[in-house]
Design a protein around this motif. Structure first.
Motif, PDB file in Angstrom:
ATOM      1  N   THR A   1     -11.014  51.130  18.309  1.00  0.00           N
ATOM      2  CA  THR A   1     -12.317  51.459  17.747  1.00  0.00           C
ATOM      3  C   THR A   1     -13.026  52.334  18.771  1.00  0.00           C
ATOM      4  O   THR A   1     -13.273  51.906  19.896  1.00  0.00           O
ATOM      5  N   ASP A   2     -13.346  53.549  18.377  1.00  0.00           N
ATOM      6  CA  ASP A   2     -13.887  54.549  19.296  1.00  0.00           C
ATOM      7  C   ASP A   2     -15.400  54.637  19.163  1.00  0.00           C
ATOM      8  O   ASP A   2     -15.912  55.314  18.282  1.00  0.00           O
ATOM      9  N   LEU A   3     -16.119  53.954  20.049  1.00  0.00           N
ATOM     10  CA  LEU A   3     -17.578  54.005  20.020  1.00  0.00           C
ATOM     11  C   LEU A   3     -18.094  55.357  20.488  1.00  0.00           C
ATOM     12  O   LEU A   3     -19.230  55.719  20.201  1.00  0.00           O
ATOM     13  N   THR A   4     -17.260  56.144  21.194  1.00  0.00           N
ATOM     14  CA  THR A   4     -17.702  57.460  21.665  1.00  0.00           C
ATOM     15  C   THR A   4     -17.847  58.445  20.512  1.00  0.00           C
ATOM     16  O   THR A   4     -18.536  59.447  20.639  1.00  0.00           O
ATOM     17  N   ALA A   5     -17.199  58.174  19.384  1.00  0.00           N
ATOM     18  CA  ALA A   5     -17.281  59.054  18.219  1.00  0.00           C
ATOM     19  C   ALA A   5     -18.475  58.707  17.327  1.00  0.00           C
ATOM     20  O   ALA A   5     -18.743  59.408  16.360  1.00  0.00           O
ATOM     21  N   MET A   6     -19.180  57.627  17.664  1.00  0.00           N
ATOM     22  CA  MET A   6     -20.327  57.189  16.867  1.00  0.00           C
ATOM     23  C   MET A   6     -21.618  57.762  17.443  1.00  0.00           C
ATOM     24  O   MET A   6     -21.667  58.151  18.611  1.00  0.00           O
ATOM     25  N   SER A   7     -22.668  57.779  16.630  1.00  0.00           N
ATOM     26  CA  SER A   7     -23.975  58.185  17.143  1.00  0.00           C
ATOM     27  C   SER A   7     -24.424  57.159  18.182  1.00  0.00           C
ATOM     28  O   SER A   7     -23.920  56.027  18.211  1.00  0.00           O
ATOM     29  N   ALA A   8     -25.367  57.536  19.034  1.00  0.00           N
ATOM     30  CA  ALA A   8     -25.834  56.642  20.097  1.00  0.00           C
ATOM     31  C   ALA A   8     -26.396  55.342  19.532  1.00  0.00           C
ATOM     32  O   ALA A   8     -26.128  54.257  20.066  1.00  0.00           O
ATOM     33  N   THR A   9     -27.131  55.428  18.452  1.00  0.00           N
ATOM     34  CA  THR A   9     -27.738  54.230  17.869  1.00  0.00           C
ATOM     35  C   THR A   9     -26.686  53.315  17.254  1.00  0.00           C
ATOM     36  O   THR A   9     -26.737  52.095  17.416  1.00  0.00           O
ATOM     37  N   VAL A  10     -25.698  53.890  16.582  1.00  0.00           N
ATOM     38  CA  VAL A  10     -24.628  53.077  15.988  1.00  0.00           C
ATOM     39  C   VAL A  10     -23.778  52.442  17.089  1.00  0.00           C
ATOM     40  O   VAL A  10     -23.426  51.262  17.024  1.00  0.00           O
ATOM     41  N   ALA A  11     -23.455  53.192  18.143  1.00  0.00           N
ATOM     42  CA  ALA A  11     -22.673  52.658  19.259  1.00  0.00           C
ATOM     43  C   ALA A  11     -23.431  51.520  19.943  1.00  0.00           C
ATOM     44  O   ALA A  11     -22.840  50.485  20.284  1.00  0.00           O
ATOM     45  N   TYR A  12     -24.739  51.691  20.140  1.00  0.00           N
ATOM     46  CA  TYR A  12     -25.564  50.632  20.735  1.00  0.00           C
ATOM     47  C   TYR A  12     -25.535  49.380  19.860  1.00  0.00           C
ATOM     48  O   TYR A  12     -25.348  48.265  20.354  1.00  0.00           O
ATOM     49  N   SER A  13     -25.704  49.549  18.554  1.00  0.00           N
ATOM     50  CA  SER A  13     -25.686  48.410  17.630  1.00  0.00           C
ATOM     51  C   SER A  13     -24.334  47.706  17.653  1.00  0.00           C
ATOM     52  O   SER A  13     -24.253  46.478  17.642  1.00  0.00           O
ATOM     53  N   TYR A  14     -23.268  48.486  17.703  1.00  0.00           N
ATOM     54  CA  TYR A  14     -21.916  47.919  17.752  1.00  0.00           C
ATOM     55  C   TYR A  14     -21.738  47.131  19.047  1.00  0.00           C
ATOM     56  O   TYR A  14     -21.191  46.028  19.047  1.00  0.00           O
ATOM     57  N   ALA A  15     -22.201  47.692  20.168  1.00  0.00           N
ATOM     58  CA  ALA A  15     -22.093  47.013  21.462  1.00  0.00           C
ATOM     59  C   ALA A  15     -22.895  45.716  21.458  1.00  0.00           C
ATOM     60  O   ALA A  15     -22.459  44.704  22.031  1.00  0.00           O
ATOM     61  N   GLN A  16     -24.037  45.735  20.801  1.00  0.00           N
ATOM     62  CA  GLN A  16     -24.853  44.529  20.696  1.00  0.00           C
ATOM     63  C   GLN A  16     -24.103  43.444  19.912  1.00  0.00           C
ATOM     64  O   GLN A  16     -24.131  42.270  20.289  1.00  0.00           O
ATOM     65  N   ASN A  17     -23.403  43.836  18.862  1.00  0.00           N
ATOM     66  CA  ASN A  17     -22.586  42.887  18.102  1.00  0.00           C
ATOM     67  C   ASN A  17     -21.437  42.347  18.949  1.00  0.00           C
ATOM     68  O   ASN A  17     -21.106  41.160  18.876  1.00  0.00           O
ATOM     69  N   LEU A  18     -20.808  43.207  19.744  1.00  0.00           N
ATOM     70  CA  LEU A  18     -19.724  42.761  20.626  1.00  0.00           C
ATOM     71  C   LEU A  18     -20.226  41.696  21.603  1.00  0.00           C
ATOM     72  O   LEU A  18     -19.548  40.700  21.859  1.00  0.00           O
ATOM     73  N   ALA A  19     -21.424  41.917  22.147  1.00  0.00           N
ATOM     74  CA  ALA A  19     -21.973  40.993  23.133  1.00  0.00           C
ATOM     75  C   ALA A  19     -22.443  39.680  22.502  1.00  0.00           C
ATOM     76  O   ALA A  19     -22.247  38.608  23.078  1.00  0.00           O
ATOM     77  N   SER A  20     -23.028  39.752  21.320  1.00  0.00           N
ATOM     78  CA  SER A  20     -23.604  38.548  20.714  1.00  0.00           C
ATOM     79  C   SER A  20     -22.589  37.734  19.914  1.00  0.00           C
ATOM     80  O   SER A  20     -22.747  36.529  19.766  1.00  0.00           O
ATOM     81  N   SER A  21     -21.548  38.371  19.397  1.00  0.00           N
ATOM     82  CA  SER A  21     -20.540  37.672  18.585  1.00  0.00           C
ATOM     83  C   SER A  21     -19.132  38.108  18.983  1.00  0.00           C
ATOM     84  O   SER A  21     -18.394  38.670  18.169  1.00  0.00           O
ATOM     85  N   PRO A  22     -18.734  37.843  20.217  1.00  0.00           N
ATOM     86  CA  PRO A  22     -17.437  38.365  20.669  1.00  0.00           C
ATOM     87  C   PRO A  22     -16.242  37.765  19.935  1.00  0.00           C
ATOM     88  O   PRO A  22     -15.186  38.403  19.858  1.00  0.00           O
ATOM     89  N   ASP A  23     -16.371  36.558  19.387  1.00  0.00           N
ATOM     90  CA  ASP A  23     -15.231  35.907  18.741  1.00  0.00           C
ATOM     91  C   ASP A  23     -14.609  36.743  17.641  1.00  0.00           C
ATOM     92  O   ASP A  23     -13.394  36.733  17.470  1.00  0.00           O
ATOM     93  N   GLN A  24     -15.435  37.480  16.895  1.00  0.00           N
ATOM     94  CA  GLN A  24     -14.880  38.265  15.792  1.00  0.00           C
ATOM     95  C   GLN A  24     -14.208  39.556  16.251  1.00  0.00           C
ATOM     96  O   GLN A  24     -13.592  40.252  15.444  1.00  0.00           O
ATOM     97  N   PHE A  25     -14.299  39.878  17.551  1.00  0.00           N
ATOM     98  CA  PHE A  25     -13.708  41.108  18.077  1.00  0.00           C
ATOM     99  C   PHE A  25     -12.618  40.852  19.129  1.00  0.00           C
ATOM    100  O   PHE A  25     -12.078  41.795  19.702  1.00  0.00           O
ATOM    101  N   LEU A  26     -12.301  39.592  19.397  1.00  0.00           N
ATOM    102  CA  LEU A  26     -11.337  39.250  20.446  1.00  0.00           C
ATOM    103  C   LEU A  26      -9.986  39.907  20.195  1.00  0.00           C
ATOM    104  O   LEU A  26      -9.488  39.936  19.072  1.00  0.00           O
ATOM    105  N   GLY A  27      -9.420  40.457  21.263  1.00  0.00           N
ATOM    106  CA  GLY A  27      -8.108  41.076  21.174  1.00  0.00           C
ATOM    107  C   GLY A  27      -8.119  42.483  20.614  1.00  0.00           C
ATOM    108  O   GLY A  27      -7.079  43.115  20.529  1.00  0.00           O
ATOM    109  N   GLN A  28      -9.284  42.987  20.251  1.00  0.00           N
ATOM    110  CA  GLN A  28      -9.374  44.344  19.722  1.00  0.00           C
ATOM    111  C   GLN A  28      -9.613  45.334  20.856  1.00  0.00           C
ATOM    112  O   GLN A  28     -10.230  45.016  21.863  1.00  0.00           O
ATOM    113  N   ARG A  29      -9.131  46.559  20.661  1.00  0.00           N
ATOM    114  CA  ARG A  29      -9.261  47.621  21.660  1.00  0.00           C
ATOM    115  C   ARG A  29     -10.460  48.505  21.327  1.00  0.00           C
ATOM    116  O   ARG A  29     -10.678  48.859  20.171  1.00  0.00           O
ATOM    117  N   PHE A  30     -11.227  48.867  22.367  1.00  0.00           N
ATOM    118  CA  PHE A  30     -12.418  49.694  22.203  1.00  0.00           C
ATOM    119  C   PHE A  30     -12.433  50.819  23.228  1.00  0.00           C
ATOM    120  O   PHE A  30     -11.994  50.633  24.359  1.00  0.00           O
TER     121      PHE A  30
END
Length: 144
Positions: free
Chosen positions: A36-65
């Motif tokens: 999942t390439d956060l560098t290809a997203m807008s700054a606001t979408v990448a920030y929101s995605y990062a916030q989800n990674l930090a607050s709910s890591p269980d749903q993203f475990l083992g995934q590459r970013f």
């Protein structure tokens, strides 16, 4: 025809949205994981995605970013260890989210605080002093 146009537009938007969030590049260390390439997203979408990674890591475990941000570090007196973070900001830089990471290459040097860089790695968790933490194990690293 007028009734089918909104339906077609919705389907088109869903198809375009689904195609924009991941890339087919594979990391050299783990070719089986799509990235999942956060560098290809807008700054606001990448920030929101990062916030989800930090607050709910269980749903993203083992995934590459792939993430681009600025470097920060924190020395924690309790453990005596220095923790490394990639900080992602929204478009206006008023909001930020840090994600802890470690480099797998022990000979690599970490960036200077405030330096922009990019990492690619897999999200994992670990327990320290009874608390669960999320951490990206970065096997690819690039300074700018």
């Amino acid at each position: 025809m007028k009734k089918s146009l909104p339906i077609l537009l919705c389907i088109l938007c869903l198809l375009l949205t689904a195609c924009g969030s991941t890339s087919d590049t594979r990391a050299a260390g783990d070719a089986s994981l799509p990235e999942t390439d956060l560098t290809a997203m807008s700054a606001t979408v990448a920030y929101s995605y990062a916030q989800n990674l930090a607050s709910s890591p269980d749903q993203f475990l083992g995934q590459r970013f792939r993430i681009r941000g600025t470097y920060d570090e924190q020395l924690w007196d309790v453990t005596g260890l220095t923790y490394h973070y990639i900080v992602i900001t929204d478009v206006s830089s008023c909001c930020m989210q840090g994600l802890e990471f470690v480099l797998t290459d022990e000979s690599a040097s970490y960036p200077q605080v405030g330096e922009e860089f990019e990492i690619s790695g897999v999200l994992n968790t670990y327990v320290e002093n009874g608390t669960l933490y999320a951490q990206i194990t970065a096997d690819q690293y690039q300074r700018f």
